[in-house]
Design a protein around this motif. Structure first.
Motif, PDB file in Angstrom:
ATOM      1  N   ALA A  97      11.966  97.505  49.169  1.00  0.00           N
ATOM      2  CA  ALA A  97      12.161  97.557  47.715  1.00  0.00           C
ATOM      3  C   ALA A  97      10.967  97.013  46.944  1.00  0.00           C
ATOM      4  O   ALA A  97      10.610  97.524  45.888  1.00  0.00           O
ATOM      5  N   GLN A  98      10.343  95.941  47.471  1.00  0.00           N
ATOM      6  CA  GLN A  98       9.203  95.292  46.806  1.00  0.00           C
ATOM      7  C   GLN A  98       9.538  94.974  45.341  1.00  0.00           C
ATOM      8  O   GLN A  98       8.846  95.394  44.416  1.00  0.00           O
ATOM      9  N   ARG A  99      10.590  94.194  45.177  1.00  0.00           N
ATOM     10  CA  ARG A  99      11.035  93.825  43.837  1.00  0.00           C
ATOM     11  C   ARG A  99      10.673  92.377  43.531  1.00  0.00           C
ATOM     12  O   ARG A  99      10.104  91.671  44.351  1.00  0.00           O
ATOM     13  N   GLU A 100      11.039  91.941  42.330  1.00  0.00           N
ATOM     14  CA  GLU A 100      10.785  90.565  41.909  1.00  0.00           C
ATOM     15  C   GLU A 100      11.419  89.579  42.887  1.00  0.00           C
ATOM     16  O   GLU A 100      12.502  89.816  43.412  1.00  0.00           O
ATOM     17  N   GLU A 105      10.093  84.968  47.886  1.00  0.00           N
ATOM     18  CA  GLU A 105      11.056  83.863  47.937  1.00  0.00           C
ATOM     19  C   GLU A 105      12.284  84.243  48.770  1.00  0.00           C
ATOM     20  O   GLU A 105      12.769  83.451  49.583  1.00  0.00           O
ATOM     21  N   LEU A 106      12.776  85.460  48.572  1.00  0.00           N
ATOM     22  CA  LEU A 106      13.947  85.905  49.326  1.00  0.00           C
ATOM     23  C   LEU A 106      13.625  86.092  50.807  1.00  0.00           C
ATOM     24  O   LEU A 106      14.446  85.782  51.675  1.00  0.00           O
ATOM     25  N   LEU A 107      12.419  86.587  51.096  1.00  0.00           N
ATOM     26  CA  LEU A 107      12.033  86.737  52.492  1.00  0.00           C
ATOM     27  C   LEU A 107      11.984  85.386  53.191  1.00  0.00           C
ATOM     28  O   LEU A 107      12.388  85.256  54.355  1.00  0.00           O
ATOM     29  N   ARG A 108      11.498  84.356  52.510  1.00  0.00           N
ATOM     30  CA  ARG A 108      11.471  83.018  53.098  1.00  0.00           C
ATOM     31  C   ARG A 108      12.885  82.528  53.401  1.00  0.00           C
ATOM     32  O   ARG A 108      13.137  81.905  54.439  1.00  0.00           O
ATOM     33  N   LEU A 109      13.812  82.815  52.495  1.00  0.00           N
ATOM     34  CA  LEU A 109      15.199  82.406  52.714  1.00  0.00           C
ATOM     35  C   LEU A 109      15.813  83.160  53.894  1.00  0.00           C
ATOM     36  O   LEU A 109      16.519  82.569  54.723  1.00  0.00           O
ATOM     37  N   TYR A 110      15.560  84.457  53.961  1.00  0.00           N
ATOM     38  CA  TYR A 110      16.084  85.240  55.077  1.00  0.00           C
ATOM     39  C   TYR A 110      15.512  84.751  56.416  1.00  0.00           C
ATOM     40  O   TYR A 110      16.226  84.646  57.419  1.00  0.00           O
ATOM     41  N   GLY A 145      18.717  92.488  55.462  1.00  0.00           N
ATOM     42  CA  GLY A 145      18.208  91.938  54.207  1.00  0.00           C
ATOM     43  C   GLY A 145      16.689  91.890  54.178  1.00  0.00           C
ATOM     44  O   GLY A 145      16.061  92.211  53.161  1.00  0.00           O
ATOM     45  N   ILE A 146      16.084  91.500  55.298  1.00  0.00           N
ATOM     46  CA  ILE A 146      14.621  91.476  55.398  1.00  0.00           C
ATOM     47  C   ILE A 146      14.064  92.874  55.206  1.00  0.00           C
ATOM     48  O   ILE A 146      13.104  93.093  54.451  1.00  0.00           O
ATOM     49  N   ARG A 147      14.683  93.835  55.874  1.00  0.00           N
ATOM     50  CA  ARG A 147      14.229  95.223  55.776  1.00  0.00           C
ATOM     51  C   ARG A 147      14.342  95.735  54.341  1.00  0.00           C
ATOM     52  O   ARG A 147      13.414  96.381  53.823  1.00  0.00           O
ATOM     53  N   ALA A 148      15.450  95.435  53.683  1.00  0.00           N
ATOM     54  CA  ALA A 148      15.664  95.906  52.313  1.00  0.00           C
ATOM     55  C   ALA A 148      14.631  95.327  51.358  1.00  0.00           C
ATOM     56  O   ALA A 148      14.098  96.029  50.482  1.00  0.00           O
TER      57      ALA A 148
END
Length: 268
Positions: A121-124, A128-133, A114-117
């Motif tokens: 992707a560098q999307r919206e 925030e998602l990286l912090r969750l991962y 998930g971190i790699r994706a």
């Protein structure tokens, strides 16, 4: 990554934490002169500033690999109980462990994927998602740390508020002339009890731990200020002399300060 048979990466070190999950084959990671092998279904965490290399046997290997910084896992507010809630954060603050090895899991692999994706992707909402991962990653590693500590009967490292408070205090005041009595008085226990806590949970004395923190902080400072003289660095970090600094540095890191800082550093 897919590593071919015979792959070799020379000794290097990172300012970041390295996580390697072996999916196929095996990888040999020499860490300060001692070889550690991870096979399919295992992972290895190499902590910051630890010299290590990579060697792949004749079978070749397929791995998931990522790097991340310590600050991603440390609580925003440095309170003892907040830190104790995350064993991985405790280990990062202790700064005495070279590596951690455990069996991987589908959750851990999915987290790294998930971190790699997100990075690709560098999307919206990427940040925030990286912090969750990363939060999930820290919890998964923390769970493995707790399980191993329970098996070894050493869970007190993550549960004793006096020990964690002492660690935080030393990390804040390492440049001062600290004694065991100073630290014990600050956290509200006797020096004898504090010494026992450190010996039982860290297998080292309070004074030795203070020295380890000073070494770790000196590495941080030297990397940020490459031209800073070693003599000044030793005195600024609380050592009596450069000779004393060099002696304890070699005991902890396996090489002299001059040799250590000549090793290639990868900034991730």
């Amino acid at each position: 990554h897919t590593f071919p048979a015979g792959y070799h990466f020379d000794t290097h070190l990172h300012r970041s934490i390295e996580l390697m999950i072996c999916r196929r084959g095996s990888v040999v990671i020499p860490i300060q002169g001692e070889a550690h092998t991870i096979t399919a279904g295992e992972y290895l965490v190499v902590f910051p500033d630890i010299p290590h290399g990579n060697d792949v046997p004749d079978t070749g290997a397929e791995v998931l690999q990522t790097h991340f910084h310590s600050q991603s896992f440390l609580p925003a507010q440095n309170k003892a109980m907040e830190l104790a809630d995350s064993p991985f954060s405790v280990e990062l603050s202790l700064a005495h462990r070279k590596f951690f090895r455990a069996k991987s899991s589908p959750q851990l692999e999915a987290c790294v994927e998930g971190i790699r994706a997100e990075l690709l992707a560098q999307r919206e909402y990427e940040s925030e998602l990286l912090r969750l991962y990363l939060a999930q990653l820290g919890l998964l590693i923390s769970r493995d740390l707790v399980e191993q500590s329970e098996q070894s009967g050493n869970k007190g490292l993550y549960e004793n508020p006096y020990l964690v408070s002492a660690v935080l205090y030393i990390n804040e005041r390492y440049m001062d002339k600290l004694s065991v009595n100073d630290v014990a008085q600050e956290v509200g226990v006797s020096s004898r009890y504090l010494a026992r806590l450190f010996q039982e949970n860290l297998n080292l004395g309070v004074s030795t731990y203070i020295t380890y923190v000073r070494i770790s902080k000196s590495i941080d400072y030297k990397h940020m200020n490459p031209q800073y003289p070693l003599t000044n660095l030793a005195l600024d970090m609380g050592f009596a002399s450069q000779q004393h600094f060099s002696t304890v540095f070699k005991e902890k890191m396996g090489v002299s300060p001059k040799k250590y800082f000549s090793i290639g550093t990868t900034v991730d």
